[in-house]
Design a protein around this motif. Structure first.
Motif, PDB file in Angstrom:
ATOM      1  N   SER A 165       0.799  -1.217   0.000  1.00  8.36           N
ATOM      2  CA  SER A 165       0.000   0.000   0.000  1.00  8.36           C
ATOM      3  C   SER A 165       0.835   1.271   0.000  1.00  8.36           C
ATOM      4  O   SER A 165       0.319   2.352  -0.306  1.00  8.36           O
ATOM      5  CB  SER A 165      -0.922   0.011   1.234  1.00  8.36           C
ATOM      6  OG  SER A 165      -0.157  -0.050   2.431  1.00  8.36           O
ATOM      7  N   ARG A 166       2.139   1.169   0.300  1.00 13.02           N
ATOM      8  CA  ARG A 166       2.946   2.384   0.368  1.00 13.02           C
ATOM      9  C   ARG A 166       3.343   2.914  -1.012  1.00 13.02           C
ATOM     10  O   ARG A 166       3.855   4.039  -1.116  1.00 13.02           O
ATOM     11  CB  ARG A 166       4.200   2.134   1.217  1.00 13.02           C
ATOM     12  CG  ARG A 166       5.214   1.179   0.612  1.00 13.02           C
ATOM     13  CD  ARG A 166       6.386   0.963   1.576  1.00 13.02           C
ATOM     14  NE  ARG A 166       7.433   0.133   1.023  1.00 13.02           N
ATOM     15  CZ  ARG A 166       7.443  -1.178   1.017  1.00 13.02           C
ATOM     16  NH1 ARG A 166       6.404  -1.828   1.572  1.00 13.02           N
ATOM     17  NH2 ARG A 166       8.449  -1.863   0.500  1.00 13.02           N
ATOM     18  N   VAL A 167       3.128   2.123  -2.074  1.00  9.51           N
ATOM     19  CA  VAL A 167       3.468   2.552  -3.429  1.00  9.51           C
ATOM     20  C   VAL A 167       2.267   2.298  -4.343  1.00  9.51           C
ATOM     21  O   VAL A 167       1.731   1.191  -4.382  1.00  9.51           O
ATOM     22  CB  VAL A 167       4.697   1.799  -3.969  1.00  9.51           C
ATOM     23  CG1 VAL A 167       4.983   2.203  -5.412  1.00  9.51           C
ATOM     24  CG2 VAL A 167       5.923   2.047  -3.085  1.00  9.51           C
ATOM     25  N   ASN A 168       1.838   3.327  -5.068  1.00  9.81           N
ATOM     26  CA  ASN A 168       0.797   3.175  -6.085  1.00  9.81           C
ATOM     27  C   ASN A 168       1.417   2.582  -7.346  1.00  9.81           C
ATOM     28  O   ASN A 168       2.478   3.026  -7.789  1.00  9.81           O
ATOM     29  CB  ASN A 168       0.166   4.526  -6.415  1.00  9.81           C
ATOM     30  CG  ASN A 168      -0.429   5.213  -5.203  1.00  9.81           C
ATOM     31  OD1 ASN A 168      -1.205   4.616  -4.467  1.00  9.81           O
ATOM     32  ND2 ASN A 168      -0.069   6.469  -4.997  1.00  9.81           N
ATOM     33  N   VAL A 169       0.766   1.600  -7.931  1.00  6.72           N
ATOM     34  CA  VAL A 169       1.279   0.954  -9.143  1.00  6.72           C
ATOM     35  C   VAL A 169       0.240   1.100 -10.244  1.00  6.72           C
ATOM     36  O   VAL A 169      -0.950   0.818 -10.047  1.00  6.72           O
ATOM     37  CB  VAL A 169       1.610  -0.532  -8.904  1.00  6.72           C
ATOM     38  CG1 VAL A 169       2.053  -1.212 -10.197  1.00  6.72           C
ATOM     39  CG2 VAL A 169       2.714  -0.660  -7.847  1.00  6.72           C
ATOM     40  N   TYR A 170       0.710   1.524 -11.434  1.00  9.65           N
ATOM     41  CA  TYR A 170      -0.159   1.802 -12.572  1.00  9.65           C
ATOM     42  C   TYR A 170       0.293   0.988 -13.783  1.00  9.65           C
ATOM     43  O   TYR A 170       1.486   0.768 -13.986  1.00  9.65           O
ATOM     44  CB  TYR A 170      -0.124   3.286 -12.940  1.00  9.65           C
ATOM     45  CG  TYR A 170      -0.340   4.219 -11.777  1.00  9.65           C
ATOM     46  CD1 TYR A 170      -1.600   4.722 -11.479  1.00  9.65           C
ATOM     47  CD2 TYR A 170       0.730   4.610 -10.966  1.00  9.65           C
ATOM     48  CE1 TYR A 170      -1.800   5.585 -10.408  1.00  9.65           C
ATOM     49  CE2 TYR A 170       0.550   5.464  -9.895  1.00  9.65           C
ATOM     50  CZ  TYR A 170      -0.718   5.955  -9.615  1.00  9.65           C
ATOM     51  OH  TYR A 170      -0.908   6.804  -8.558  1.00  9.65           O
ATOM     52  N   CYS A 171      -0.651   0.605 -14.608  1.00  9.37           N
ATOM     53  CA  CYS A 171      -0.383  -0.194 -15.803  1.00  9.37           C
ATOM     54  C   CYS A 171      -0.899   0.548 -17.031  1.00  9.37           C
ATOM     55  O   CYS A 171      -2.098   0.808 -17.146  1.00  9.37           O
ATOM     56  CB  CYS A 171      -1.056  -1.562 -15.686  1.00  9.37           C
ATOM     57  SG  CYS A 171      -0.819  -2.626 -17.123  1.00  9.37           S
ATOM     58  N   MET A 172       0.013   0.886 -17.954  1.00  9.15           N
ATOM     59  CA  MET A 172      -0.348   1.557 -19.196  1.00  9.15           C
ATOM     60  C   MET A 172       0.101   0.680 -20.370  1.00  9.15           C
ATOM     61  O   MET A 172       1.294   0.594 -20.667  1.00  9.15           O
ATOM     62  CB  MET A 172       0.307   2.942 -19.297  1.00  9.15           C
ATOM     63  CG  MET A 172      -0.050   3.690 -20.587  1.00  9.15           C
ATOM     64  SD  MET A 172       0.889   5.236 -20.815  1.00  9.15           S
ATOM     65  CE  MET A 172       0.248   6.247 -19.474  1.00  9.15           C
ATOM     66  N   ALA A 173      -0.838   0.011 -21.014  1.00 10.42           N
ATOM     67  CA  ALA A 173      -0.565  -0.768 -22.220  1.00 10.42           C
ATOM     68  C   ALA A 173      -0.849   0.123 -23.422  1.00 10.42           C
ATOM     69  O   ALA A 173      -1.984   0.562 -23.612  1.00 10.42           O
ATOM     70  CB  ALA A 173      -1.422  -2.026 -22.260  1.00 10.42           C
ATOM     71  N   ILE A 174       0.173   0.380 -24.229  1.00 16.45           N
ATOM     72  CA  ILE A 174       0.082   1.399 -25.271  1.00 16.45           C
ATOM     73  C   ILE A 174      -0.207   0.751 -26.622  1.00 16.45           C
ATOM     74  O   ILE A 174       0.567  -0.094 -27.085  1.00 16.45           O
ATOM     75  CB  ILE A 174       1.394   2.201 -25.344  1.00 16.45           C
ATOM     76  CG1 ILE A 174       1.719   2.821 -23.977  1.00 16.45           C
ATOM     77  CG2 ILE A 174       1.301   3.281 -26.413  1.00 16.45           C
ATOM     78  CD1 ILE A 174       3.100   3.435 -23.897  1.00 16.45           C
ATOM     79  N   PRO A 175      -1.300   1.127 -27.278  1.00 18.82           N
ATOM     80  CA  PRO A 175      -1.572   0.610 -28.628  1.00 18.82           C
ATOM     81  C   PRO A 175      -0.656   1.254 -29.651  1.00 18.82           C
ATOM     82  O   PRO A 175       0.074   2.211 -29.343  1.00 18.82           O
ATOM     83  CB  PRO A 175      -3.031   1.005 -28.862  1.00 18.82           C
ATOM     84  CG  PRO A 175      -3.208   2.242 -28.047  1.00 18.82           C
ATOM     85  CD  PRO A 175      -2.341   2.060 -26.815  1.00 18.82           C
ATOM     86  N   PHE A 408       4.430   0.199 -21.492  1.00 13.15           N
ATOM     87  CA  PHE A 408       4.989  -0.642 -22.556  1.00 13.15           C
ATOM     88  C   PHE A 408       4.064  -0.578 -23.768  1.00 13.15           C
ATOM     89  O   PHE A 408       2.841  -0.569 -23.625  1.00 13.15           O
ATOM     90  CB  PHE A 408       5.069  -2.110 -22.115  1.00 13.15           C
ATOM     91  CG  PHE A 408       6.204  -2.436 -21.184  1.00 13.15           C
ATOM     92  CD1 PHE A 408       6.759  -1.495 -20.350  1.00 13.15           C
ATOM     93  CD2 PHE A 408       6.697  -3.729 -21.140  1.00 13.15           C
ATOM     94  CE1 PHE A 408       7.792  -1.820 -19.485  1.00 13.15           C
ATOM     95  CE2 PHE A 408       7.729  -4.073 -20.288  1.00 13.15           C
ATOM     96  CZ  PHE A 408       8.286  -3.114 -19.450  1.00 13.15           C
ATOM     97  N   ASN A 409       4.668  -0.567 -24.973  1.00 13.84           N
ATOM     98  CA  ASN A 409       3.830  -0.708 -26.153  1.00 13.84           C
ATOM     99  C   ASN A 409       3.341  -2.147 -26.254  1.00 13.84           C
ATOM    100  O   ASN A 409       3.886  -3.057 -25.626  1.00 13.84           O
ATOM    101  CB  ASN A 409       4.579  -0.274 -27.417  1.00 13.84           C
ATOM    102  CG  ASN A 409       5.586  -1.292 -27.888  1.00 13.84           C
ATOM    103  OD1 ASN A 409       5.228  -2.335 -28.457  1.00 13.84           O
ATOM    104  ND2 ASN A 409       6.866  -1.015 -27.680  1.00 13.84           N
ATOM    105  N   ILE A 410       2.311  -2.367 -27.064  1.00 11.38           N
ATOM    106  CA  ILE A 410       1.594  -3.641 -27.062  1.00 11.38           C
ATOM    107  C   ILE A 410       2.481  -4.815 -27.460  1.00 11.38           C
ATOM    108  O   ILE A 410       2.266  -5.942 -27.008  1.00 11.38           O
ATOM    109  CB  ILE A 410       0.346  -3.554 -27.970  1.00 11.38           C
ATOM    110  CG1 ILE A 410      -0.584  -4.740 -27.721  1.00 11.38           C
ATOM    111  CG2 ILE A 410       0.751  -3.428 -29.425  1.00 11.38           C
ATOM    112  CD1 ILE A 410      -1.104  -4.832 -26.301  1.00 11.38           C
ATOM    113  N   PHE A 411       3.500  -4.588 -28.291  1.00 12.48           N
ATOM    114  CA  PHE A 411       4.405  -5.677 -28.655  1.00 12.48           C
ATOM    115  C   PHE A 411       5.159  -6.179 -27.426  1.00 12.48           C
ATOM    116  O   PHE A 411       5.244  -7.372 -27.171  1.00 12.48           O
ATOM    117  CB  PHE A 411       5.400  -5.222 -29.727  1.00 12.48           C
ATOM    118  CG  PHE A 411       4.802  -5.034 -31.086  1.00 12.48           C
ATOM    119  CD1 PHE A 411       4.410  -6.120 -31.849  1.00 12.48           C
ATOM    120  CD2 PHE A 411       4.625  -3.769 -31.605  1.00 12.48           C
ATOM    121  CE1 PHE A 411       3.859  -5.956 -33.106  1.00 12.48           C
ATOM    122  CE2 PHE A 411       4.074  -3.584 -32.859  1.00 12.48           C
ATOM    123  CZ  PHE A 411       3.690  -4.679 -33.613  1.00 12.48           C
TER     124      PHE A 411
END
Length: 502
Positions: A165-175, A408-411
């Motif tokens: 909980s001390r670190v927010n984690v985000y996921c961005m998958a880029i098309p 990361f990009n989708i590949f």
């Protein structure tokens, strides 16, 4: 008459011998955007085991005089032979009709956009060329499935479970641009990345925050959000993605009016080398990027030195440098505007004081993101997924990181080798180098965005390859069945909160 023919043939061979043996040899390929092979150093050990002669042969063939001119001539011949997709000479492509002002659409509204008639043809290295004249666009073929990206979701979840909980984690998958500009009749040549992205987000742990940039980019597809001649997104696309991330992260963000617009003219990017199509070379574009105004920041780098296998063998001491590199007009390296290269660890200290410290773990698509975050975080750390020599757990704790963004990009979202490497960073020792013998810094060996899968954990190209679309989809039995097939709806892109930086 035979004597004349014999004389002409001998003259041609003699001319070729003089040119290839006496003329200056090429050292850099503008088409392929890479350094060519260097003359190998002689040693008796290499001579006796045969490696010296192999290296000499590779150097000789890779550095032939007038290499660029010969490649351009070969492209011209291929163009004249014709490479159009059979039955698809006049096809329709996605023109990006999504209205930016209508942000209440669901993500499925962007799969059948208004179209415009254009030509299209297959080119080299898994690419499709659409449009004509100054509007030519080169697209990459994507072969991923609706079951792909599980390794990426698992990697992101591992980081969240590690730091809690001390670190927010985000996921961005880029098309990629193919999602928004692929010709309708050419859809059988490439898959959409949307099903893969949905699968990734459906497998994230509940406390991992998904950043849905697919809808954001679709909303702005009429704008120049992707480069026409390069495999990367345009800085404007990265700006909109950063704004969406700031919305999810609940940090301040500034409008484009608070940035200075800069331009590199006559840019032709990597897709010329990938596609080997002269139409791409003949359609240069403006590379437009944005520099934040009225915010103080300093950039500190640690450079990595790589061997010929692209493995880190040493690193520099920390030093201060420019975040935005000046690139001259006409250069094919305009995307190096951001941080200069991938081969480094970057830390930006800004004049924003809000206690938020961001770590971006990224491929090269992520290079265009940090410059949009100087108003949002007081520190921004940037790690390329291929190059990191420290213990990640100690690094996050020691630098009091509050937020981690995976971009990361989708590949690369489909590349298990990439994901496994990033997970290993959590437990590797500080000062972990991949090979004992230093060498000159190298450019990525593969210039093909659609090569076979990432070859080994030792060599990570920037673009993980397109998955063979002919292979049947396989369900990973170790993963739960996704309970959600659609991405979260993109929140309204309203006026952003702003700050006054010191």
């Amino acid at each position: 008459m035979k004597k004349v023919y014999t004389f002409i043939i001998c003259l041609l061979f003699a001319t070729g011998a003089v040119v290839f043996c006496a003329f200056p040899r090429s050292t850099y390929s503008q088409i392929e955007k890479r350094d060519l092979a260097a003359l190998p150093e002689f040693s008796f050990e290499k001579l006796f085991d045969g490696s010296y002669t192999r290296e000499i042969s590779s150097w000789f063939s890779d550095t032939e005089p007038f290499r660029e001119e010969l490649m351009a001539f070969s492209m011209y011949i291929n163009e004249k032979k014709g490479m159009a997709v059979q039955g698809e000479e006049n096809i329709t492509f996605h023109a990006g009709n999504a209205a930016a002002e209508d942000d209440n659409r669901t993500i499925d509204d962007y799969e059948n956009n208004v179209t415009a008639d254009e030509n299209a043809k297959l080119a080299d290295s898994g690419t499709i060329i659409v449009g004509s004249g100054p509007n030519v666009r080169a697209l990459m073929i994507y072969g991923g499935s609706s079951n792909g990206g599980g390794c990426f979701a698992e990697m992101v979840n591992k980081y969240k479970r590690t730091f809690g909980s001390r670190v927010n984690v985000y996921c961005m998958a880029i098309p990629i641009a193919t999602d928004f500009y692929l010709p309708d009749k050419a859809k059988g040549r490439s898959h959409s990345s949307l099903p893969t992205i949905r699968n990734i987000y459906a497998h994230l742990d509940p406390d991992v925050k998904a950043v849905n940039v697919y809808t954001t980019l679709a909303n702005h597809a009429k704008e120049n959000i992707f480069l026409r001649t390069d495999h990367h997104w345009a800085p404007l696309g990265a700006y909109y993605a950063a704004r969406q991330f700031a919305e999810v992260a609940k940090v301040p963000f500034k409008p484009l009016a608070d940035y200075e617009k800069r331009v590199v003219h006559r840019f032709v990017g990597s897709m010329y080398g990938y596609s080997k199509d002269r139409a791409v070379k003949n359609a240069p574009e403006d590379f437009v990027f944005y520099v934040p105004k009225n915010v103080q920041y300093t950039t500190t780098y640690i450079n990595y030195d790589l061997n010929e296998q692209l493995r880190v063998v040493s690193e520099s001491k920390p030093y201060q440098g420019q975040f935005f590199t000046k690139i001259k007009d006409g250069s094919g390296n305009a995307y190096l505007t951001f941080m200069g290269s991938d081969f480094k660890l970057t830390k930006v200290t800004t004049g924003t004081h809000n206690g938020r410290r961001l770590l971006i773990i990224k491929d090269s698509f992520g290079n265009a993101l940090p410059g949009n975050m100087f108003y949002s975080f007081e520190e921004i750390h940037v790690v390329d997924f291929r190059y990191f020599t420290k213990n990640m757990t100690a690094y996050v704790n020691g630098n009091r990181i509050t937020d981690i963004l995976f971009a990361f990009n989708i590949f690369n979202c489909n590349a298990s080798g990439a994901c496994n490497r990033v997970v290993k960073y959590l437990t590797q020792r500080d000062g972990t180098y991949s090979a004992p013998t230093p060498s000159r810094s190298a450019q990525p060996a593969s210039t093909n965005p659609a090569d076979a899968l990432l070859p080994t954990d030792d060599q990570m190209p920037d673009i993980a390859p397109a998955i063979d679309s002919r292979q049947p989809e396989q369900t990973d039995p170790t993963r739960p069945t996704p309970q959600q097939s659609a991405l979260p709806q993109d929140p309204q892109e309203s006026a952003e909160p702003v700050i006054t930086a010191e």
